[in-house]
Motif scaffolding. Sequence first.
Motif, PDB file in Angstrom:
ATOM      1  N   GLU A 931       0.826  -1.205   0.000  1.00 16.92           N
ATOM      2  CA  GLU A 931       0.000   0.000   0.000  1.00 16.92           C
ATOM      3  C   GLU A 931       0.861   1.256   0.000  1.00 16.92           C
ATOM      4  N   GLY A 932       2.166   1.072  -0.064  1.00 14.46           N
ATOM      5  CA  GLY A 932       3.062   2.214  -0.165  1.00 14.46           C
ATOM      6  C   GLY A 932       2.970   3.154   1.016  1.00 14.46           C
ATOM      7  N   ARG A 933       2.891   2.612   2.227  1.00 14.05           N
ATOM      8  CA  ARG A 933       2.817   3.476   3.416  1.00 14.05           C
ATOM      9  C   ARG A 933       3.734   2.903   4.488  1.00 14.05           C
ATOM     10  N   ALA A 934       3.877   3.643   5.572  1.00 10.06           N
ATOM     11  CA  ALA A 934       4.682   3.155   6.687  1.00 10.06           C
ATOM     12  C   ALA A 934       3.805   2.270   7.586  1.00 10.06           C
ATOM     13  N   VAL A 935       4.459   1.406   8.354  1.00 11.88           N
ATOM     14  CA  VAL A 935       3.716   0.562   9.286  1.00 11.88           C
ATOM     15  C   VAL A 935       3.130   1.433  10.385  1.00 11.88           C
ATOM     16  N   ARG A 936       1.822   1.257  10.644  1.00  6.96           N
ATOM     17  CA  ARG A 936       1.178   2.073  11.681  1.00  6.96           C
ATOM     18  C   ARG A 936       1.443   1.478  13.055  1.00  6.96           C
ATOM     19  N   ASP A 937       1.492   2.347  14.055  1.00  9.32           N
ATOM     20  CA  ASP A 937       1.702   1.860  15.421  1.00  9.32           C
ATOM     21  C   ASP A 937       0.488   1.036  15.844  1.00  9.32           C
ATOM     22  N   GLY A 938       0.762  -0.078  16.520  1.00  8.17           N
ATOM     23  CA  GLY A 938      -0.325  -0.937  16.983  1.00  8.17           C
ATOM     24  C   GLY A 938      -0.869  -1.838  15.898  1.00  8.17           C
ATOM     25  N   GLU A 939      -0.338  -1.697  14.686  1.00  8.29           N
ATOM     26  CA  GLU A 939      -0.830  -2.534  13.595  1.00  8.29           C
ATOM     27  C   GLU A 939      -0.310  -3.964  13.756  1.00  8.29           C
ATOM     28  N   ILE A 940       0.941  -4.073  14.208  1.00  8.13           N
ATOM     29  CA  ILE A 940       1.521  -5.388  14.441  1.00  8.13           C
ATOM     30  C   ILE A 940       1.157  -5.826  15.859  1.00  8.13           C
ATOM     31  N   ARG A 941       0.465  -6.951  15.949  1.00  6.42           N
ATOM     32  CA  ARG A 941       0.122  -7.457  17.275  1.00  6.42           C
ATOM     33  C   ARG A 941       0.528  -8.913  17.398  1.00  6.42           C
ATOM     34  N   PRO A 942       1.607  -9.206  18.128  1.00  3.32           N
ATOM     35  CA  PRO A 942       1.939 -10.599  18.392  1.00  3.32           C
ATOM     36  C   PRO A 942       0.750 -11.306  19.044  1.00  3.32           C
ATOM     37  N   ALA A 943       0.719 -12.615  18.900  1.00  2.00           N
ATOM     38  CA  ALA A 943      -0.446 -13.361  19.384  1.00  2.00           C
ATOM     39  C   ALA A 943      -0.720 -13.059  20.853  1.00  2.00           C
ATOM     40  N   CYS A 944       0.334 -12.963  21.662  1.00  2.00           N
ATOM     41  CA  CYS A 944       0.116 -12.742  23.099  1.00  2.00           C
ATOM     42  C   CYS A 944      -0.536 -11.385  23.329  1.00  2.00           C
ATOM     43  N   ALA A 945      -0.011 -10.371  22.621  1.00  2.00           N
ATOM     44  CA  ALA A 945      -0.573  -9.025  22.803  1.00  2.00           C
ATOM     45  C   ALA A 945      -2.019  -8.994  22.334  1.00  2.00           C
ATOM     46  N   ALA A 946      -2.290  -9.657  21.203  1.00  2.00           N
ATOM     47  CA  ALA A 946      -3.650  -9.642  20.675  1.00  2.00           C
ATOM     48  C   ALA A 946      -4.615 -10.322  21.629  1.00  2.00           C
ATOM     49  N   ALA A 947      -4.128 -11.349  22.328  1.00  2.00           N
ATOM     50  CA  ALA A 947      -5.030 -12.116  23.185  1.00  2.00           C
ATOM     51  C   ALA A 947      -5.166 -11.515  24.575  1.00  2.00           C
ATOM     52  N   CYS A 948      -4.224 -10.668  24.983  1.00  2.00           N
ATOM     53  CA  CYS A 948      -4.213 -10.198  26.374  1.00  2.00           C
ATOM     54  C   CYS A 948      -5.483  -9.416  26.688  1.00  2.00           C
ATOM     55  N   PRO A 949      -6.341  -9.935  27.578  1.00  2.00           N
ATOM     56  CA  PRO A 949      -7.600  -9.234  27.863  1.00  2.00           C
ATOM     57  C   PRO A 949      -7.376  -7.932  28.611  1.00  2.00           C
ATOM     58  N   ALA A 950      -6.172  -7.758  29.192  1.00  2.00           N
ATOM     59  CA  ALA A 950      -5.909  -6.549  29.960  1.00  2.00           C
ATOM     60  C   ALA A 950      -5.168  -5.512  29.135  1.00  2.00           C
TER      61      ALA A 950
END
Lengths: 1002, 396, 460
Positions: A931-950
């Motif tokens: 898409e010719g853009r920079a990576v947005r903050d919070g766009e990359i979420r490792p599985a642990c971060a994505a699953a963390c309910p807190a």
Amino acid sequence: MDKRIELLLRRDGGPYRALSERAPTDEDALANLGEFPEGASDPPELPPEGVSRRRFLGLLSATAALAAGTACSRPDRGSVVPYARRPEEATPGVANYYASTFAEGFHAHRVLVKTREGRPVHVEGNDEDPWARGKAPFRALADLLGLYDPDRLRQPLVEGGKASWAEAEGRVLPILRRAAAEGRPVLLLCDAVLSPSRMEVLKGLGEVLPGLQTISFEAASGLGSLGASRSIWGRTEFAGLHPGKARVILSLEADFLSGEDPSAVLAFVEGRRPADPDSPMTRLYAVEGRMTLTGAKADRRLKVRPSRSAAFAFGLAGLLHSRHGVPLPAGLDPGVLARFDAAREVEGEGAESVVEALAADLARAGAGARVLAGGHLPQEAHGAAHLIHAMVGAEAPAPVIPLVLPASHEEVLRALDAAAGGTYSLVLHWRVNPALVFPGHAAFTGPAADRSVRIGLLPDETAAACGVVLPENHWLESWGDYAPGPGLRSLQQPAVAPLYDTRQGEDVLLAWTRELGGTAPSDFREQIRSRWRREEFPAGAPVPFEAFWNSVLHDGVFEREAGPAPVSGPDGAALARMAEAVPAGPAGRGFELALFPSPAVLDGRYGNNGWLQEWPDPITKATWGNPLLLSPEDAQALGAGDGDVVRLETGKAALEAPVLLQPGQARGLAALALGYGRKGPSVAEGIGVNAFALMDAGSKSPFLREGVRLAPAGRRIPVPTTQTHHRMEGRDLVRSFSLREWARRDGEDGHEHELHSLYPGLEFPDHKWGMAIDLSACVGCSGCVLACQSENNVPVVGPEQVLKGREMHWIRVDRYYEGRPEAPKVVHQPMLCQHCDHAPCENVCPVNATNHSPDGLNQMAYNRCVGTRYCANNCPYKVRRFNFLEWNNAKTEPETLVFNPEVSVRPRGVMEKCTFCIQRIQDVRMRAKVEGRAVRDGEIRPACAAACPAEAIAFGDLKDPESRVSKMSKDGRGYKVLAELGVRPAVTYLADIRNPGEKDDG
Amino acid sequence: MTAGERRVKAEAGVEASGKACAVLGLFESAEDLLAAIPGLRDKGLGRLEAYTPYPVHGLDAALGHRRSPLAGMVLVMGFIGAVSAFLFQMWATGIDYPIVVGGKAPTAWQAFIPILFEVMVLFATFTAGLGMLLLMNRLPFYGHPILSSTAIGKITRDRFALSVEADSGPLDAEAARAALEEAGATEVEALPAPEPPGPWSANYLLKGLFAVGAACLVAGYVTYWAVKLFPVLPPMAHMEDQPRLDPQEPNAFFRDGRGMQAPPRGTVARGFLPYAPSSPEEADGLANPLPRTGSVLQRGRKAYRDHCAVCHGLLGDGVSTLTAAYGAKPANLQARAFRETPDGRIYDTIVRGKNAMPSYASHLSVEDRWAVVHFVRVLQRAQSATDEDLDRGGRP
Amino acid sequence: MRADAAVPEALKAPPLTDGPVTPASLDEQVLRFPETKPPRKWFVALAFTSSLMTMGMALIGYTISTGIGVWGNNRPVFWAFDIINFVFWVGIGHAGTLISAILFLFRKTWRNAIARFAEAMTIFAVMCAGLFPLIHVGRPWLAFWLFPYPNQRALWTNFRSPLLWDVFAVSTYFSVSLMFWYLGLIPDLASMRDRTESAFRKKVYTVLSLGWRGAASHWSHYEKAYLLLAGLATGLVLSVHSVVSFDFAVSLVPGWHMTIFPPYFVAGAIFAGFAMVVIVLVVVRESMDLKNLITDFHLEVMNKVILGMSCLMAYSYLMEGFTAWYSMNPYLHHVFRQYVGGTYGWAGLLTISCNVLIPQILWFRKARRSYFWMIFVSVAVTVGMWFERFVIIVISLHQDYLPSSWHVYKPTLVDFGILFGSFGLFFTLVLLFARVLPVIATTEMKMVLPGAQPERHGGP
């Protein structure tokens, strides 16, 4: 300009003509159309002449495939099988996400199912969900494995022999017809019903089968809450376990931070991220006997036996009234409460002051107070909770309303007795597993069993007993709709077609309804659609129903205006009756037994799930079984240590289980998890002991028993735990302060050790990935462990290997006890590869198998690894995992289908570890690049971060000063574990802050 | 044994080998040997060599041997070893394939010392050992006459021999024997000329040693191919055959034998809301959501050229490279009928396909489709522009 | 030269042999073994050791086919018996090089009688040692990746890894020891060539002795080369065990990360090596009746070395403890408490008593000369040194930085089987050596026999 265009132009005379000449006339336009007769489409088998376009493209792709196949120098890697006709959404190698719903007990969780090539490979929360905001409970993640469970029933069974659906139903339908004709009773045992459409299915069957008696039943959940609200408000609902926006929370045995309801954790931690020592912070009081995650996170924890928590709560209410003048509801005479003394119910010194503080806090908080009572408590405790709410003027959490009134164990037992007595012409066990709950009951042996039909997923105890077994779809193969709570509807759609010759239970019942002459739609999906068209589709919506339906399927949830919350003051008289039912005075002598649903296998339904069996209990860190939890003092008195087998006797029932010492557990309390001691299927078989055997179905709270006798059995059964040492030995690993301690050390805090290096620092050209973990938010629920396991193909090793200390989890949650063993402070710390800049593991690898990437990752080249294990020795965090044996390559379908195609499966002899989910990083980077853009903050979420309910885990680019992770790393609470070693980890931990209040603080 | 018999035996030895070129005298002790040497040296009958069971101190001086040059050679080779080891590590780690390890720069040299030392010692010791044998002593050499002499058995046990050997010019065997007996030799023996060095003698081995360098190169290529083929033998498979199921793999587990399954009917994936209109007519109402900007048109142009032009032609006039090989003639989008069809209908054709034209839904994203619609309009406008368009420079 | 008239009796070097020994008698006594048929007890011993060896090999096969999981290694104790045995055997090897090289430089003529055997033991021990790094890796069939050879991945090894230093150090050590040993053998092989009756043996010895003819010019180069080799080997032997100790010293595991390790390991190696040499020598001199060549004096000197080394070990232990205490490093403090207390405290105490306390008995001349005591001490030292490595490796690992990952280590039968198998391999090789090659360097003995050297050249 394109060469061919020039030619074409030149062909018809070049550009030097009047434009009018070039305009095509209507004739040739018509001619063109004429040469396009309707229905001239060319079937691939007989091309009109030469080679058809489709054939041509087909050949083209085939050649490409062939080329790809032959190009590699390795021996043949097999053939390539593309989609014949590729569905629009299915691009090979690209993941799809399906919004769906995961129902468990009285909860329906909104999830996103990640599929690859039309095959579920991961489960996440649904980001459209207004409550859980993209978080899923850990068992929803783990039950992905259940879909690919090789033990699953693959076709109907009759008398244990394989059969077709026709044969199997041929056994059932005649009986049903006769029952329908003669109006003879038929028993249907099913689990909790939260789905309106499922409700309709049951109704529909009931209409054609007058004798149908439906019993909805959850083996491991108590009904105290239900009873309380019925007698106090006259409403049949469960009080939700949700802290809401409360400022002061009192938990009576309520483990609302277990992570089973992510929305509760989310709501709680919102008030627990102090920016500075003066910022307001939620205060959590936990009153409990067993140590739970909630108690571990509590600012003040009071040890009270479960059986006494009602007395405690009433005493507290009395205190509120007498000391703080909080008015009691009409009809409740203060004298009734005067009998109780909250402080006396509490074990240990200094209770008075804490109870005082608690009462004061509740009174002060008013509407900002919330009292939550555990589901297994008797209704009196729940009544007391309602009472306190009403007194201080706090509103109760949103209730959970079961569509079918759930039956108590006693009712189920009565029904089963009747079944054993031959009352019913047919007994249907749908999803529930009563043979485990009532082991050895007559209803599962002899003639009664032959008249029983099982509709379920696995060959479990009940299936073994039933004459006819009908295999059911896994929830990832099923349709459904749910009413998770007031104002919210969610849809469930299959992420994969049924793997075997199985059907969805609702479809089976619908078919029977039709067979019995009723009118029912062709399948459950139609049922749902018709109901939604009738009931959910907003009147006067601008779009057609089809569009509405698709958009809800797309989002997974649909918010409708909730009906007005019923306003009615509690019935003081009823409360008084409850209070009188509670004996005053301190706890009696002798042991009290608390049975609780296992966080891993719940009531046993996940017993065959290796991920959950090996998932360390967040508190005990025990895997593969249910040890008997005793307080260290009691264990000492018994002369039993960890792993010593103890014999429990309650009335007639008795069983033997190994002991596990549980610091902080109330004295005289023995706790045992339900759902173990299975007789099948293969994984669950023989793991732990069946605690249901000790349950007293008769009593009003079947999970609490008094007068239990314990005696050492003189055997040992070592308990496989993933953590064998529980103290920090005074090391600066987990920083946990009260607000004032924090204020005191503020300033001096954040200073780091002076680190020198012989070598110039590293330069990271574009990114420097890093992580920050807020221990103040982390509740230790260990959902990250399962998310990681599912995402990264982490193998299961089994109890013997866990005992040897060879489990493979890439992320673990360290749990430490500080202070006195009878009243420990419990802290959690997720520990994963720290991706050190000066990684000690890299130096020592003789073959460069582990080295550093230009974006700051400590990366591991599996197929370069020869397995010297030196790196693991040299890792101060001990986060590297070694494949001591071959865990994976022996596996075949369906087990292998659960593997994430984006992560390579490691064979034996290879070292492995957390990669920060590099496959996700690369995926996002590629998208950004396309898409010719920079990576947005919070766009990359490792599985642990994505699953963390807190939302405790933040991941991102440390070079970007605006990223969340950079900000957190600079936070005043931030520190690095073992920073003094100079390995420069990329993971920053934020100190855990507690808010115990003014008195005896620090 | 009398002197006469001795003489006879000696002659016999010489007969056997033709001409004598060394005469050997045995002595009882090192003392006698040392004592005998000066006298014989003065006579200058030929080069003197002593054979002893073990090194005898002072013999070198007496025989006037030069100091052994081994020490110098060892020093040089040790140095070469150290330097080459260091340079190799530097090159491999810092230049050929720089890998960052433990936060060190690829060229950080500190950790290269241990291997430097070991290689230095290796070079030095092999120089000392092999240099002594091959270079200095020209061993192995099995052709020396003394090995077949009767004296050798005594020499390697406890006797000491002194031999007068032909230097320049022939050896006066008689004079030598006389001199040795005079010097007190207990036995005297004449030796024939050495045989030419056999294949296993030092000269050849030395040459062989130089061949080793070449052998190393060969070995390099051999290992290159070895590891290329070796690792694919089980259990050496380097994780190429994964138990996981990769895209486009066949899989017998599923009924259709395909690893890739189609999503169940009626499900909606995130970002793929089904196409709403139920009939082409319904589609007429759809309006193109994209603005008619340059970038959109560029996008449409690319999509059109990638997917549409192959049949409809670059100008949309249905004249294309495939036309010849293709049965029915594709639609001429320049025809008025198409110029007048609404955007929605063209979009619908892309999604649904029409007659011979299959659906392109799975090839073109929603945006691409609408961009193509725009671009088709551009083509139509360009092909059937009015003269006013020209005056306005094609601007709308 | 004749100055030793002034030297008091006590300081005079005692005779190297008991009773008169002439070069001829020496050959007769030593070189006859390969010619004669071994006695029955030799075959019994060989059967025992080789069956041990076979068992070890079978278990190694089992390990390779099944995985390292059949051992007790776990997390955090990723290294255990495998590396313990490696360090142990490398250590044993050091005695040989020390005797043949260092004592040679010191012109200790008494070494000549035992040098040959000690060197042979070096080679065999290093062979045993080399086995373990090979089999302890997770994928042994890829162990060749540890050598920097050109490959199609253009990947090189990590020259910063102590394990790679090991590869170079140990392989260099092995080849150098082999050459040293062989050079010493050449003249003896020549003697055997010339005395043997059997045509076959003659052929073999001829080839092996490279046509050695004892020419004076050869001897001069030979002695020079031997001297140089001795000097280089001395540096090497010190470096090898230092490098082995780097495996630990360079890492950051508490209890490993110690600057004292290199000298401490070298001392320990010599200590263990001498003990092993004593054990073997006693057996050899008794069973092969070499009392007149390997005299009580030899044994006594060896025992003195053991005693000295034991004191050096005691000092090392003290210094190690002191630095640990002085470092104020809590992790280190904890580990050192574990050395003498905790789960494996017994191992630490055993180590100290075997390596420090028991050898003190050698202060008594009686003990130094009594078979019982010297064997007792030597066995104790061998055991003690093995457990010293156990203490360093297992105890340090099993409780490192994060208490959450602490775990106890339990070896399995396979672990023990392979350990004993390696002993089987070692002694099998020793037994074979004793019967096919001269167990005593006859040439070097002849050099120093009385009257061997001309008067005015410092002969005795």
